[in-house]
Design an enzyme around this catalytic site. Structure first.
Site, PDB file in Angstrom:
ATOM      1  N   TYR A 147      26.606  37.780  43.039  1.00  0.00           N
ATOM      2  CA  TYR A 147      26.419  37.621  44.485  1.00  0.00           C
ATOM      3  C   TYR A 147      24.946  37.665  44.901  1.00  0.00           C
ATOM      4  CZ  TYR A 147      31.402  38.627  45.475  1.00  0.00           C
ATOM      5  OH  TYR A 147      32.763  38.590  45.558  1.00  0.00           O
ATOM      6  N   SER A 166      32.130  30.692  40.686  1.00  0.00           N
ATOM      7  CA  SER A 166      31.409  31.556  41.636  1.00  0.00           C
ATOM      8  C   SER A 166      32.100  32.915  41.686  1.00  0.00           C
ATOM      9  CB  SER A 166      31.439  30.950  43.032  1.00  0.00           C
ATOM     10  OG  SER A 166      32.744  31.055  43.572  1.00  0.00           O
ATOM     11  N   ASP A 167      31.342  33.958  42.024  1.00  0.00           N
ATOM     12  CA  ASP A 167      32.014  35.193  42.386  1.00  0.00           C
ATOM     13  C   ASP A 167      32.756  34.895  43.689  1.00  0.00           C
ATOM     14  OD1 ASP A 167      32.965  37.736  42.532  1.00  0.00           O
ATOM     15  OD2 ASP A 167      31.054  38.711  42.112  1.00  0.00           O
ATOM     16  N   PHE A 168      33.758  35.715  43.993  1.00  0.00           N
ATOM     17  CA  PHE A 168      34.720  35.327  45.018  1.00  0.00           C
ATOM     18  C   PHE A 168      34.125  35.356  46.430  1.00  0.00           C
ATOM     19  CE2 PHE A 168      39.073  35.850  42.761  1.00  0.00           C
ATOM     20  CZ  PHE A 168      38.574  35.205  41.648  1.00  0.00           C
TER      21      PHE A 168
END
Ligand code: BGC
Length: 701
Positions: free
Chosen positions: A224, A255-257
């Protein structure tokens, strides 16, 4: 097999009867790509869950089922089906292993691979084909809320542990290495900008990622945070220059969420391949940007080919006879969870109590009739963080239950939750021995979830004042007291360490943790864990940390490297851990005293078990530098081996060190440099200098 979307949860049209070569995989991927419309290609690149209902579902019960992304019904291509980790499979009710930091303390590559294998089997048995739980971020500071999700503070150790997990998991499903990169703070993770120059990035924060890529990891999850001004999910230097071009990574980046991507064009250009777990910045927005000419279609093709290649590769992988309901929390996995917990517990201190003639541990049950078990964590189902890594096992053995199960019925156990310190101390005073369970829970440390707020970076590195007072009072009433600490990383013990005769670090030991703690306390198992992070005497000895920082500088030094540079003595050094037996090291040798810059050297040492019990020892190799022309740490870990020795047994242990392992990253030349000169090969049971044997090696041009 459960159906997730419309394509069956196995590998749809990608299944072939016989394994494909790399070239055939590539051809098949290209063939599939050629049959896709632009919309279909873009559909491969993001999550399939609807945004609004998905967010609600995640709030209610995160990852109860796999999260699909990129399913194509027309071509029979399944989506990736994401399950989180790392302490097991987050979906449904799966085996809960000790947290990664605990497994890091086991320093056991074979064990970690077996844990990975079990995770892969359980994930696939429950409909996932993707494990998002190989977390290898470096523990820069022990206050980091998600410390428990990684293996420790040392890049070499992290790389070996992560690679072992990748190997195990990837016998069955794809493994995803996260969070790339420099993600070592929690509360500020969505906004902090990590300022770091190329040398510490390459030497300290990235080598473990490279190690897992070299092991064949299918995917990488971006972090992030920003790195030098650019979000990691958009960061062309990290994702394209280093990961894909320099390291030759052939897998895909997710991607991170939710907040892992902030903008469509920047993300795709930066090197992002899949937006998870919803379609927000990709999907229609991405389609429009391609149509407007703002994103080249060749970038889309590259991303989709990466995704297809891995899907095809893993469609050929697996051991079908092992999958099914019977495999989830099966007896073998429960035993493995117990073994992992036993091997992760670190014996930090073991002295005689009061007038006792031998060390307090293992507890000798002969002559004991009453044991006091103290502290509210003794009865807590305390398996760690309650964020995205939370596993929901069908049961958890608490420390008290483990102790009860281990003891014969003629030994009385008195339990006191310690809320009233006086009464706990009174119970201890009338017992033969006291066992205090103290430490942290998910309320004190863990993933930071802003809404509703939970987890986050630790506020303090010591036990609570209440627990410290309880420990001191109990010991004043009964010196035969063992302190068992629970937590995700280093704990400062200065206020009571000298007084306690025996201290164990049990981390968050998983669903079988209570049994494992009892196994160590009563000597059914000889402790063998060693610290994967330094336990300092004072917070002042650690690098700067501010959980609200919007910008922070990361450098070459943290953990043991920083403490050695500043000559601060730790409470317990990196790599330290005691056993119920003793080991002696001697006869260090190199197969050659001089080598060239492309050469390698064998470093050998004899290790003997000089005690009366069989035990496992973790032998560590560090490299130091004599008069380097550039700044270098006092030493760095370059190898470790775990081996079992019977009483009296002696083993010759061998390491191979290549010259390039001794290189530093030269920012001026933008390359790794092996400097000719003299290097110290240091071998022993921990990072403490006094514990290490030394042989010198000269590297010539
Ligand atoms: C975490 C990741 C996790 C993802 C999915 C994020 O908040 O940083 O580690 O895999 O959520 O829940």
């Amino acid at each position: 097999m459960k159906k997730i979307g419309n394509v069956p949860a196995e590998w749809g049209s990608l299944n072939t009867l016989k394994p494909l070569s790399k070239r055939q995989v590539d051809e098949k991927a290209k063939d599939l790509l050629s049959q896709m419309t632009l919309k279909e290609k873009i559909h491969q690149m993001s999550g399939d869950i609807p945004l609004v209902s998905g967010v609600i579902e995640m709030q209610l019960a995160y990852n109860k089922r796999p999260y699909p992304a990129g399913e194509n019904i027309r071509l029979g291509i399944p989506g990736i089906r994401f399950s989180d980790g790392p302490r097991g499979v987050v979906m449904y009710h799966s085996t809960c292993f000790p947290v990664s930091m605990a497994r890091g303390a086991a320093w056991d590559i074979d064990l970690e691979e077996r844990v990975g294998d079990a995770i892969g089997v359980e994930a696939r048995s429950q409909g996932a084909n993707f494990f998002g739980g190989v977390c290898i971020n470096l523990l820069r500071h022990p206050a980091w809320g998600r410390a428990q999700e990684t293996y420790g503070e040392d890049s070499f150790h992290l790389g070996e542990m992560g690679a072992a997990l990748v190997r195990g998991v990837q016998r069955h499903i794809m493994a995803c290495v996260k969070h790339y990169a420099a993600n070592s703070m929690e509360n500020a993770r969505f906004k902090v900008d990590v300022k770091i120059s190329e040398r510490p990035l390459r030497e300290v924060y990235l080598p473990h990622f490279k190690r897992c890529i070299d092991e064949g990891a299918a995917a990488v999850m971006s972090a992030y945070n920003k790195l030098n001004g650019a979000y990691c999910g958009h960061n062309g230097h990290l994702l394209r220059d280093i990961l894909k071009n320099e390291w030759g990574f052939e897998g895909f980046v997710i991607s991170d969420f939710l907040l892992g991507i902030r903008e469509t064009v920047a993300a795709v250009e930066g090197g992002m391949d899949i937006e998870m777990p919803f379609t927000w910045h990709f999907g229609k927005k991405l389609y429009r940007q391609v149509k407007r000419g703002r994103i080249r279609e060749s970038l889309i093709d590259d991303a989709v080919l990466r995704i297809l290649r891995q899907k095809i590769r893993f469609a050929q992988t697996g051991e079908p006879e092992r999958y099914g309901k019977h495999a989830v929390v099966c007896d073998a996995h429960k035993r493995l969870a117990r073994e992992a917990a036993q091997k992760s517990i670190v014996l930090l201190k073991n002295e005689c109590a009061g007038k006792g003639k031998k060390p307090l541990l293992p507890i000798d049950c002969g002559g004991i009739s009453k044991i006091a078990v103290l502290g509210k964590l003794a009865t807590a189902r305390n398996i760690g963080d309650s964020g995205s890594s939370m596993v929901r096992p069908p049961y958890v053995v608490t420390p008290l239950e483990g102790i009860q199960a281990a003891l014969a019925s003629d030994i009385k156990i008195i339990y006191n939750d310690g809320k009233n310190i006086q009464s706990a101390a009174r119970e201890a005073s009338v017992a033969d021995l006291a066992i205090i369970i103290a430490g942290y829970t998910h309320r004190h440390e863990g993933e930071y979830i802003p809404l509703p707020p939970k987890g986050g970076d630790r506020k303090c590195l010591s036990l609570s004042t209440h627990d410290e007072n309880m420990i001191q009072r109990v010991i004043s009433q009964n010196p035969a007291a063992v302190v068992v600490m629970i937590g995700g990383s280093a704990i400062i013990t200065e206020n009571w360490r000298e007084k306690a005769p025996a201290i164990l670090m049990a981390w968050y030991p998983g669903m079988e943790g209570g049994h494992a703690i009892a196994d160590i306390l009563f000597g059914k198992v000889n402790p063998s864990g060693k610290l994967p992070c330094v336990f300092p005497k004072s917070e002042k000895h650690l690098p700067f940390f501010n959980k609200k920082a919007t910008s922070i500088a990361y450098g070459l030094y943290h953990g043991y490297r920083l403490m050695e540079k500043n000559r601060h003595e730790p409470a317990f050094p990196f790599g330290f851990g005691l056993s119920y037996t003793t080991f002696v090291y001697d006869n260090i040798q190199l197969d050659k005293p001089v080598m060239g810059v492309f050469d390698s050297v064998r470093v050998l040492v004899d290790v003997t078990n000089t005690g009366n019990l069989t035990g496992e020892e973790i032998i560590q190799l560090y490299a130091g530098f004599v008069n380097p022309s550039v700044e270098r740490p006092v030493k760095e870990l370059k190898g470790f081996v775990k081996t079992e020795l019977a009483p009296g047994e002696r083993k010759r242990i061998e390491f191979i060190v290549t010259a390039d392992q001794l290189a530093y990253y030269c920012e001026v030349r933008s390359q790794w440099v092996v400097e000719p000169g003299v290097y110290r090969m240091l071998l022993g049971p921990s990072s403490r200098m006094e514990d290490l044997l030394e042989a010198q090696l000269r590297i010539t041009d």
